[in-house]
Enzyme design. Structure first.
Site, PDB file in Angstrom:
ATOM      1  N   PHE A 239      -4.361  -8.759   2.701  1.00 30.90           N
ATOM      2  CA  PHE A 239      -3.323  -7.805   2.311  1.00 30.90           C
ATOM      3  C   PHE A 239      -2.543  -8.337   1.118  1.00 30.90           C
ATOM      4  O   PHE A 239      -1.938  -9.399   1.178  1.00 30.90           O
ATOM      5  CB  PHE A 239      -2.376  -7.522   3.481  1.00 30.90           C
TER       6      PHE A 239
ATOM      7  N   GLU B 282      -5.499   3.963  -9.832  1.00 35.90           N
ATOM      8  CA  GLU B 282      -5.181   3.588  -8.452  1.00 35.90           C
ATOM      9  C   GLU B 282      -4.921   2.089  -8.384  1.00 35.90           C
ATOM     10  O   GLU B 282      -5.435   1.322  -9.198  1.00 35.90           O
ATOM     11  CB  GLU B 282      -6.366   4.009  -7.563  1.00 35.90           C
ATOM     12  N   ASP B 283      -4.118   1.689  -7.405  1.00 34.32           N
ATOM     13  CA  ASP B 283      -3.876   0.251  -7.242  1.00 34.32           C
ATOM     14  C   ASP B 283      -5.055  -0.439  -6.551  1.00 34.32           C
ATOM     15  O   ASP B 283      -5.575  -1.432  -7.046  1.00 34.32           O
ATOM     16  CB  ASP B 283      -2.554  -0.007  -6.489  1.00 34.32           C
TER      17      ASP B 283
ATOM     18  N   ARG C 158       7.071  -4.547  -4.584  1.00 35.77           N
ATOM     19  CA  ARG C 158       6.413  -3.846  -5.700  1.00 35.77           C
ATOM     20  C   ARG C 158       6.793  -4.469  -7.043  1.00 35.77           C
ATOM     21  O   ARG C 158       6.031  -4.428  -7.993  1.00 35.77           O
ATOM     22  CB  ARG C 158       6.816  -2.369  -5.730  1.00 35.77           C
TER      23      ARG C 158
ATOM     24  N   ASP D 189      -9.974   0.941  -1.358  1.00 33.06           N
ATOM     25  CA  ASP D 189     -10.185   0.217  -0.098  1.00 33.06           C
ATOM     26  C   ASP D 189     -11.286   0.918   0.698  1.00 33.06           C
ATOM     27  O   ASP D 189     -12.466   0.743   0.396  1.00 33.06           O
ATOM     28  CB  ASP D 189      -8.840   0.183   0.635  1.00 33.06           C
TER      29      ASP D 189
ATOM     30  N   LYS E  72     -11.867  -3.413  -2.995  1.00 34.54           N
ATOM     31  CA  LYS E  72     -12.283  -4.126  -1.768  1.00 34.54           C
ATOM     32  C   LYS E  72     -13.568  -3.478  -1.269  1.00 34.54           C
ATOM     33  O   LYS E  72     -13.542  -2.675  -0.326  1.00 34.54           O
ATOM     34  CB  LYS E  72     -11.208  -3.992  -0.684  1.00 34.54           C
TER      35      LYS E  72
ATOM     36  N   ASP F 244       2.996  -2.619  -2.343  1.00 33.72           N
ATOM     37  CA  ASP F 244       4.090  -2.899  -1.416  1.00 33.72           C
ATOM     38  C   ASP F 244       3.642  -3.352  -0.041  1.00 33.72           C
ATOM     39  O   ASP F 244       2.493  -3.187   0.354  1.00 33.72           O
ATOM     40  CB  ASP F 244       4.924  -1.627  -1.210  1.00 33.72           C
TER      41      ASP F 244
HETATM   42  P1  5GP Z   1      -8.217   4.006   0.983  1.00 31.01           P
HETATM   43  O1  5GP Z   1      -9.164   3.629  -0.129  1.00 31.01           O
HETATM   44  O2  5GP Z   1      -8.428   3.172   2.204  1.00 31.01           O
HETATM   45  O3  5GP Z   1      -8.198   5.467   1.291  1.00 31.01           O
HETATM   46  O4  5GP Z   1      -6.724   3.754   0.546  1.00 31.01           O
HETATM   47  C1  5GP Z   1      -6.417   2.761  -0.327  1.00 31.01           C
HETATM   48  C2  5GP Z   1      -4.911   2.631  -0.350  1.00 31.01           C
HETATM   49  O5  5GP Z   1      -4.465   1.831   0.758  1.00 31.01           O
HETATM   50  C3  5GP Z   1      -4.484   1.886  -1.587  1.00 31.01           C
HETATM   51  O6  5GP Z   1      -4.266   2.754  -2.652  1.00 31.01           O
HETATM   52  C4  5GP Z   1      -3.212   1.229  -1.120  1.00 31.01           C
HETATM   53  O7  5GP Z   1      -2.155   2.130  -1.251  1.00 31.01           O
HETATM   54  C5  5GP Z   1      -3.470   0.957   0.339  1.00 31.01           C
HETATM   55  N1  5GP Z   1      -3.944  -0.441   0.504  1.00 31.01           N
HETATM   56  C6  5GP Z   1      -5.187  -0.869   0.839  1.00 31.01           C
HETATM   57  N2  5GP Z   1      -5.252  -2.210   0.862  1.00 31.01           N
HETATM   58  C7  5GP Z   1      -4.001  -2.648   0.534  1.00 31.01           C
HETATM   59  C8  5GP Z   1      -3.429  -3.966   0.365  1.00 31.01           C
HETATM   60  O8  5GP Z   1      -4.048  -5.025   0.503  1.00 31.01           O
HETATM   61  N3  5GP Z   1      -2.115  -4.005  -0.019  1.00 31.01           N
HETATM   62  C9  5GP Z   1      -1.370  -2.874  -0.214  1.00 31.01           C
HETATM   63  N4  5GP Z   1      -0.103  -3.043  -0.589  1.00 31.01           N
HETATM   64  N5  5GP Z   1      -1.879  -1.628  -0.068  1.00 31.01           N
HETATM   65  C10 5GP Z   1      -3.180  -1.524   0.308  1.00 31.01           C
HETATM   66 MG    MG Z   2      -2.412   3.618  -3.277  1.00 32.56          MG
END
Ligand code: 5GP
Ligand code: MG
Length: 180
Positions: A151, A98-99, A164, A102, A130, A158
Site C-alpha cells: 500500500f 490515474e494514480d 496526499r 490495480d 500493480k 492517500d
Molecule cells: P482498481 O484498479 O482496483 O479498480 O482501483 C484502483 C484504485 O484503487 C486506484 O486508483 C487507487 O485509488 C486505489 N488504490 C489501489 N492501490 C492503492 C495503494 O497502494 N495506495 C492507494 N493510496 N490507493 C490505492
Molecule cells: Mg484512484
C-alpha cells in the site's frame, strides 16, 4: 521522510524525471493531435498537474470522480460517477490519468463508459501499475512504474485522505492502518 512512512519507493526527483519521460512519449505519440487529459480525482491531481506542464501538444484538462459500487475497499466492477466531466468527450482524444492501476475494475468500467459517449480515442496513463492484482483485461498505454502489491501513499495518493501532499511515493507503515 515522514514518521508514518516505512520506505520511500520513488523520490521527488525520480518521479519528476519519470513524469517528464511519459510526457515526452505522449508528445511524440500525439504530435498534430489535441488531447484531453482526464484527471481521475482525487489521487491523480498532482500527477496530472505535473504531466500537463511537460506536454507541448495542444492540451485541455477535465476532471472526473468515480467510485466503485460495493462496500469497503474491494472494487466490484461497476462504478458510480460522483463528479462528471465538464465537457462532452464526443470526438475527443482522451488520456485518462490515474494514480494506480490495480484490479483494473475502475478503469475498465470508465473506459467503456467514455467509449459509449463516443470519445474518438482513449488511452490510459497511470503513474503506478500493480499487474499482479489485475482482475479485468485492461492495460495502461503509459506506465510510470510497476510496483509490487504494497500500500503506497504520497504524490497525490492517500490513506484516509492523508499523505496526499507528500512529494515522494512511499510505503505506509503497517502500524498506521492497524497492522503489526
Ligand atoms: P482498481 O484498479 O482496483 O479498480 O482501483 C484502483 C484504485 O484503487 C486506484 O486508483 C487507487 O485509488 C486505489 N488504490 C489501489 N492501490 C492503492 C495503494 O497502494 N495506495 C492507494 N493510496 N490507493 C490505492
Ligand atoms: Mg484512484
Amino acid at each position: 521522510m515522514h514518521p508514518d512512512i516505512e520506505k520511500v519507493l520513488f523520490t521527488e526527483e525520480e518521479v519528476h524525471q519519470r513524469v517528464k519521460e511519459l510526457a515526452d512519449q505522449i508528445n511524440r505519440d500525439y504530435a498534430g493531435t489535441e488531447v484531453v487529459l482526464v484527471c481521475i480525482l482525487r489521487g491523480s491531481y498532482i500527477f496530472t498537474a505535473d504531466l500537463s506542464r511537460y506536454l507541448t501538444v495542444p492540451t485541455t484538462i477535465d476532471f472526473m470522480s468515480v467510485s466503485s459500487y460495493g462496500s469497503g475497499t474491494v472494487s466490484t466492477g461497476a462504478i458510480q460517477v460522483k463528479k462528471d466531466l465538464s465537457d462532452d468527450p464526443a470526438g475527443k482524444h482522451l488520456i485518462l490519468v490515474e494514480d494506480i492501476l490495480d484490479t483494473g475494475n475502475t478503469l475498465f468500467a470508465l473506459k467503456n463508459l467514455l467509449l459509449h459517449r463516443k470519445a474518438a480515442s482513449i488511452r490510459i496513463c497511470t503513474l503506478l501499475n500493480k499487474p499482479s492484482r489485475r482482475e479485468k483485461s485492461i492495460n495502461a498505454d503509459y506506465v510510470g512504474y510497476e510496483v509490487p502489491n504494497s500500500f503506497v501513499v504520497g504524490y497525490g495518493m492517500d490513506y484516509n485522505e492523508h499523505y496526499r501532499n507528500l512529494p515522494f511515493v512511499g510505503v505506509l507503515k503497517p502500524s498506521v492502518y492497524g497492522g503489526e
